[in-house]
Scaffold this motif. Structure first.
Motif, PDB file in Angstrom:
ATOM      1  N   PRO A  94      -1.047  14.895  74.254  1.00  0.00           N
ATOM      2  CA  PRO A  94       0.003  14.781  73.265  1.00  0.00           C
ATOM      3  C   PRO A  94       0.571  13.372  73.246  1.00  0.00           C
ATOM      4  O   PRO A  94       0.782  12.775  74.288  1.00  0.00           O
ATOM      5  CB  PRO A  94       1.054  15.784  73.754  1.00  0.00           C
ATOM      6  CG  PRO A  94       0.767  15.996  75.173  1.00  0.00           C
ATOM      7  CD  PRO A  94      -0.691  15.798  75.356  1.00  0.00           C
ATOM      8  N   GLN A  95       0.812  12.848  72.045  1.00  0.00           N
ATOM      9  CA  GLN A  95       1.377  11.518  71.927  1.00  0.00           C
ATOM     10  C   GLN A  95       2.833  11.559  72.334  1.00  0.00           C
ATOM     11  O   GLN A  95       3.610  12.363  71.846  1.00  0.00           O
ATOM     12  CB  GLN A  95       1.249  10.996  70.496  1.00  0.00           C
ATOM     13  CG  GLN A  95       1.750   9.561  70.362  1.00  0.00           C
ATOM     14  CD  GLN A  95       1.539   9.026  68.965  1.00  0.00           C
ATOM     15  OE1 GLN A  95       1.037   9.741  68.108  1.00  0.00           O
ATOM     16  NE2 GLN A  95       1.911   7.790  68.747  1.00  0.00           N
ATOM     17  N   VAL A  96       3.212  10.693  73.254  1.00  0.00           N
ATOM     18  CA  VAL A  96       4.566  10.684  73.764  1.00  0.00           C
ATOM     19  C   VAL A  96       5.332   9.542  73.117  1.00  0.00           C
ATOM     20  O   VAL A  96       4.906   8.393  73.152  1.00  0.00           O
ATOM     21  CB  VAL A  96       4.563  10.502  75.308  1.00  0.00           C
ATOM     22  CG1 VAL A  96       5.984  10.390  75.823  1.00  0.00           C
ATOM     23  CG2 VAL A  96       3.848  11.671  75.963  1.00  0.00           C
ATOM     24  N   VAL A  97       6.456   9.868  72.502  1.00  0.00           N
ATOM     25  CA  VAL A  97       7.307   8.845  71.907  1.00  0.00           C
ATOM     26  C   VAL A  97       8.206   8.310  73.012  1.00  0.00           C
ATOM     27  O   VAL A  97       9.003   9.046  73.569  1.00  0.00           O
ATOM     28  CB  VAL A  97       8.155   9.435  70.761  1.00  0.00           C
ATOM     29  CG1 VAL A  97       9.059   8.373  70.177  1.00  0.00           C
ATOM     30  CG2 VAL A  97       7.241  10.022  69.700  1.00  0.00           C
ATOM     31  N   ASP A  98       8.082   7.057  73.331  1.00  0.00           N
ATOM     32  CA  ASP A  98       8.841   6.464  74.426  1.00  0.00           C
ATOM     33  C   ASP A  98       9.364   5.109  73.978  1.00  0.00           C
ATOM     34  O   ASP A  98       9.056   4.082  74.558  1.00  0.00           O
ATOM     35  CB  ASP A  98       7.950   6.330  75.667  1.00  0.00           C
ATOM     36  CG  ASP A  98       8.777   6.066  76.922  1.00  0.00           C
ATOM     37  OD1 ASP A  98      10.003   6.156  76.850  1.00  0.00           O
ATOM     38  OD2 ASP A  98       8.169   5.756  77.960  1.00  0.00           O
ATOM     39  N   GLU A  99      10.139   5.109  72.922  1.00  0.00           N
ATOM     40  CA  GLU A  99      10.608   3.871  72.336  1.00  0.00           C
ATOM     41  C   GLU A  99      11.851   3.366  73.055  1.00  0.00           C
ATOM     42  O   GLU A  99      12.622   4.128  73.613  1.00  0.00           O
ATOM     43  CB  GLU A  99      10.925   4.078  70.849  1.00  0.00           C
ATOM     44  CG  GLU A  99       9.720   4.499  70.026  1.00  0.00           C
ATOM     45  CD  GLU A  99      10.113   4.771  68.576  1.00  0.00           C
ATOM     46  OE1 GLU A  99      11.317   4.807  68.287  1.00  0.00           O
ATOM     47  OE2 GLU A  99       9.201   4.933  67.754  1.00  0.00           O
ATOM     48  N   LYS A 100      12.074   2.059  72.988  1.00  0.00           N
ATOM     49  CA  LYS A 100      13.304   1.495  73.497  1.00  0.00           C
ATOM     50  C   LYS A 100      14.425   1.761  72.504  1.00  0.00           C
ATOM     51  O   LYS A 100      14.227   1.739  71.303  1.00  0.00           O
ATOM     52  CB  LYS A 100      13.134  -0.010  73.714  1.00  0.00           C
ATOM     53  CG  LYS A 100      12.202  -0.370  74.861  1.00  0.00           C
ATOM     54  CD  LYS A 100      12.182  -1.861  75.078  1.00  0.00           C
ATOM     55  CE  LYS A 100      11.288  -2.225  76.257  1.00  0.00           C
ATOM     56  NZ  LYS A 100      11.271  -3.678  76.508  1.00  0.00           N
ATOM     57  N   PRO A 318      22.658  14.803  76.783  1.00  0.00           N
ATOM     58  CA  PRO A 318      22.685  15.183  75.364  1.00  0.00           C
ATOM     59  C   PRO A 318      23.086  14.027  74.446  1.00  0.00           C
ATOM     60  O   PRO A 318      22.536  13.878  73.349  1.00  0.00           O
ATOM     61  CB  PRO A 318      23.730  16.310  75.323  1.00  0.00           C
ATOM     62  CG  PRO A 318      23.692  16.899  76.693  1.00  0.00           C
ATOM     63  CD  PRO A 318      23.480  15.720  77.605  1.00  0.00           C
ATOM     64  N   GLU A 319      24.027  13.200  74.903  1.00  0.00           N
ATOM     65  CA  GLU A 319      24.450  12.057  74.086  1.00  0.00           C
ATOM     66  C   GLU A 319      23.313  11.051  73.942  1.00  0.00           C
ATOM     67  O   GLU A 319      23.094  10.500  72.862  1.00  0.00           O
ATOM     68  CB  GLU A 319      25.677  11.395  74.708  1.00  0.00           C
ATOM     69  CG  GLU A 319      26.259  10.286  73.840  1.00  0.00           C
ATOM     70  CD  GLU A 319      27.483   9.637  74.448  1.00  0.00           C
ATOM     71  OE1 GLU A 319      28.061   8.741  73.801  1.00  0.00           O
ATOM     72  OE2 GLU A 319      27.880  10.019  75.587  1.00  0.00           O
ATOM     73  N   MET A 320      22.578  10.817  75.020  1.00  0.00           N
ATOM     74  CA  MET A 320      21.458   9.885  74.950  1.00  0.00           C
ATOM     75  C   MET A 320      20.402  10.383  73.964  1.00  0.00           C
ATOM     76  O   MET A 320      19.899   9.618  73.128  1.00  0.00           O
ATOM     77  CB  MET A 320      20.832   9.690  76.336  1.00  0.00           C
ATOM     78  CG  MET A 320      19.571   8.831  76.317  1.00  0.00           C
ATOM     79  SD  MET A 320      18.894   8.511  77.965  1.00  0.00           S
ATOM     80  CE  MET A 320      19.901   7.105  78.464  1.00  0.00           C
ATOM     81  N   LEU A 321      20.064  11.659  74.044  1.00  0.00           N
ATOM     82  CA  LEU A 321      19.065  12.214  73.127  1.00  0.00           C
ATOM     83  C   LEU A 321      19.530  12.094  71.674  1.00  0.00           C
ATOM     84  O   LEU A 321      18.746  11.779  70.775  1.00  0.00           O
ATOM     85  CB  LEU A 321      18.783  13.667  73.478  1.00  0.00           C
ATOM     86  CG  LEU A 321      17.867  13.900  74.686  1.00  0.00           C
ATOM     87  CD1 LEU A 321      17.937  15.351  75.142  1.00  0.00           C
ATOM     88  CD2 LEU A 321      16.433  13.515  74.367  1.00  0.00           C
ATOM     89  N   LYS A 322      20.801  12.337  71.443  1.00  0.00           N
ATOM     90  CA  LYS A 322      21.355  12.241  70.087  1.00  0.00           C
ATOM     91  C   LYS A 322      21.253  10.806  69.568  1.00  0.00           C
ATOM     92  O   LYS A 322      20.812  10.564  68.431  1.00  0.00           O
ATOM     93  CB  LYS A 322      22.806  12.719  70.090  1.00  0.00           C
ATOM     94  CG  LYS A 322      23.497  12.668  68.731  1.00  0.00           C
ATOM     95  CD  LYS A 322      24.907  13.250  68.838  1.00  0.00           C
ATOM     96  CE  LYS A 322      25.618  13.229  67.485  1.00  0.00           C
ATOM     97  NZ  LYS A 322      25.936  11.858  67.040  1.00  0.00           N
ATOM     98  N   SER A 328      15.736   6.443  65.969  1.00  0.00           N
ATOM     99  CA  SER A 328      14.282   6.505  65.878  1.00  0.00           C
ATOM    100  C   SER A 328      13.856   7.099  64.555  1.00  0.00           C
ATOM    101  O   SER A 328      14.509   7.975  63.991  1.00  0.00           O
ATOM    102  CB  SER A 328      13.712   7.338  67.027  1.00  0.00           C
ATOM    103  OG  SER A 328      12.325   7.545  66.876  1.00  0.00           O
ATOM    104  N   ALA A 329      12.698   6.628  64.063  1.00  0.00           N
ATOM    105  CA  ALA A 329      12.126   7.191  62.837  1.00  0.00           C
ATOM    106  C   ALA A 329      11.445   8.519  63.117  1.00  0.00           C
ATOM    107  O   ALA A 329      11.127   9.267  62.188  1.00  0.00           O
ATOM    108  CB  ALA A 329      11.125   6.211  62.228  1.00  0.00           C
ATOM    109  N   GLU A 330      11.168   8.805  64.383  1.00  0.00           N
ATOM    110  CA  GLU A 330      10.485  10.043  64.755  1.00  0.00           C
ATOM    111  C   GLU A 330      11.490  11.175  64.925  1.00  0.00           C
ATOM    112  O   GLU A 330      12.454  11.054  65.674  1.00  0.00           O
ATOM    113  CB  GLU A 330       9.722   9.850  66.075  1.00  0.00           C
ATOM    114  CG  GLU A 330       8.591   8.847  65.982  1.00  0.00           C
ATOM    115  CD  GLU A 330       7.420   9.394  65.197  1.00  0.00           C
ATOM    116  OE1 GLU A 330       7.315  10.613  65.050  1.00  0.00           O
ATOM    117  OE2 GLU A 330       6.603   8.580  64.739  1.00  0.00           O
ATOM    118  N   PRO A 331      11.318  12.307  64.233  1.00  0.00           N
ATOM    119  CA  PRO A 331      12.258  13.417  64.385  1.00  0.00           C
ATOM    120  C   PRO A 331      12.151  14.146  65.690  1.00  0.00           C
ATOM    121  O   PRO A 331      13.075  14.782  66.127  1.00  0.00           O
ATOM    122  CB  PRO A 331      11.867  14.345  63.220  1.00  0.00           C
ATOM    123  CG  PRO A 331      10.424  14.051  62.973  1.00  0.00           C
ATOM    124  CD  PRO A 331      10.259  12.590  63.271  1.00  0.00           C
TER     125      PRO A 331
END
Length: 335
Positions: A94-100, A318-322, A328-331
């Motif tokens: 699976p492609q992992v989204v790991d953006e800064k 939760p705040e970080m994920l939000k 991010s452009a990725e949902p």
């Protein structure tokens, strides 16, 4: 006449010696030319070349290794390793989204692990203003007390789910482990979540063996997905596939990048925190684990006095994920 012959004899001897000398020089020139013209492939490898080759081989092996989160290098070099390995067919899972994080201030989230076993240090941490996330182990004497205290302070909590480590032999030490089928894993995960109603998700306690098995992780993520909860991979092993499995299941996810308090020395913890802040600045966002321990609590109490002056923003999970989702452009995906 005799003198005349003797003079000629001496002259002939000189000619012979000269001829022999010329022959010797010619022979030396021939040998030298033969050596100069020898095939390069037959020349033995010199020690300098051998050393360089060995270094490159060792470097390649190091790049292929994925260190555990408990090592400092895990925080420093994980991005580089991902770039080195992302083109490998074995990593086309699976492609992992790991953006800064692209926001104005880098984010740092601290998870305080191993809650539920005592209340003394828990109450001291609850008195702090620092944004923290707690991880509470199920079925302990103070598990529910810890959760109720956290709720009263609006502190988000994770279920700190015990999973089998590579050294575990006694099944009483973990809830999720080898040999369990998907139904059993999901049932035990659901029961543990129900024992602490209101947790925002799960992170693993220990679990170096269990988190390396995607078949064990898939039912855990299925339960989280159904409940709309999150997952934080504690990464107690570099072999963990828990984070990737969560991302593939569409579960909002983060992964631990290191441990703050692998020592009981408060000064060492403070020095480690300074390194973590620098790494958060470099990455843009960072998740780190600490514990309800005496030296750690003392450090957090000191940090509470000036945490707003840091060059990073301390946030809950939760705040970080939000914030990450908003930037991010990725949902879907994780960090």
């Amino acid at each position: 006449m005799g003198k005349h012959y003797r003079k000629e004899g001496r002259g002939g001897s000189r000619v012979i010696r000269l001829a022999l000398l010329l022959l010797l020089i010619a022979a030396l020139i021939y040998v030298a030319a033969g050596r100069l013209g020898a095939p390069v492939a037959e020349k033995p490898q010199d020690s300098g070349t051998a050393a360089v080759s060995a270094d490159r081989s060792a470097d390649a092996k190091l790049k292929d290794r994925e260190p555990s989160a408990s090592a400092d290098v895990a925080v420093v070099s994980l991005d580089t390793q991902k770039k080195e390995k992302e083109d490998s067919p074995a990593n086309k899972k699976p492609q992992v989204v790991d953006e800064k994080y692209g926001g104005p201030v880098p984010l740092l989230a601290l998870i305080v692990d191993d809650g539920g076993g005592q209340m003394e240090y828990t109450k001291r941490v609850a008195a702090l203003d620092i944004p923290l996330s707690w991880a509470i182990m199920p079925y302990l004497r103070h598990s529910k007390d810890t959760l109720e205290l956290a709720k009263s302070k609006r502190i988000p909590c994770l279920l700190h789910l015990p999973m089998q480590a590579e050294i575990d032999k006694d099944s009483s030490q973990y809830i999720i482990g080898k040999g369990m089928d998907a139904d059993e894993v999901r049932q035990k995960t659901a029961a543990a979540l129900d024992s602490l109603p209101g947790v925002v998700g799960i992170n693993n306690h220990r679990g170096s063996l269990a988190t390396a098995d995607s078949k064990l992780m898939e039912p855990v993520m299925a339960e989280l997905k159904e409940r709309g909860l999150i997952f934080a991979d504690s990464r107690t092993s570099g072999k963990s596939v828990a984070y990737q499995t969560a991302v593939a299941a569409g579960v909002p996810s983060v992964q631990n990048r290191g441990f703050l308090d692998n020592t009981a020395d408060k000064n060492a913890i403070a020095a480690r925190f300074r390194e973590i802040v620098k790494n958060a600045q470099r990455r843009g966002s960072l998740v780190v684990i600490c514990h309800f321990r005496p030296s750690t609590v003392m450090f957090l109490e000191e940090l509470n006095k000036n945490y707003k002056e840091l060059p990073v923003k301390l946030v809950t999970i939760p705040e970080m994920l939000k914030l990450m989702k908003e930037s991010s452009a990725e949902p879907e995906g994780g960090i």
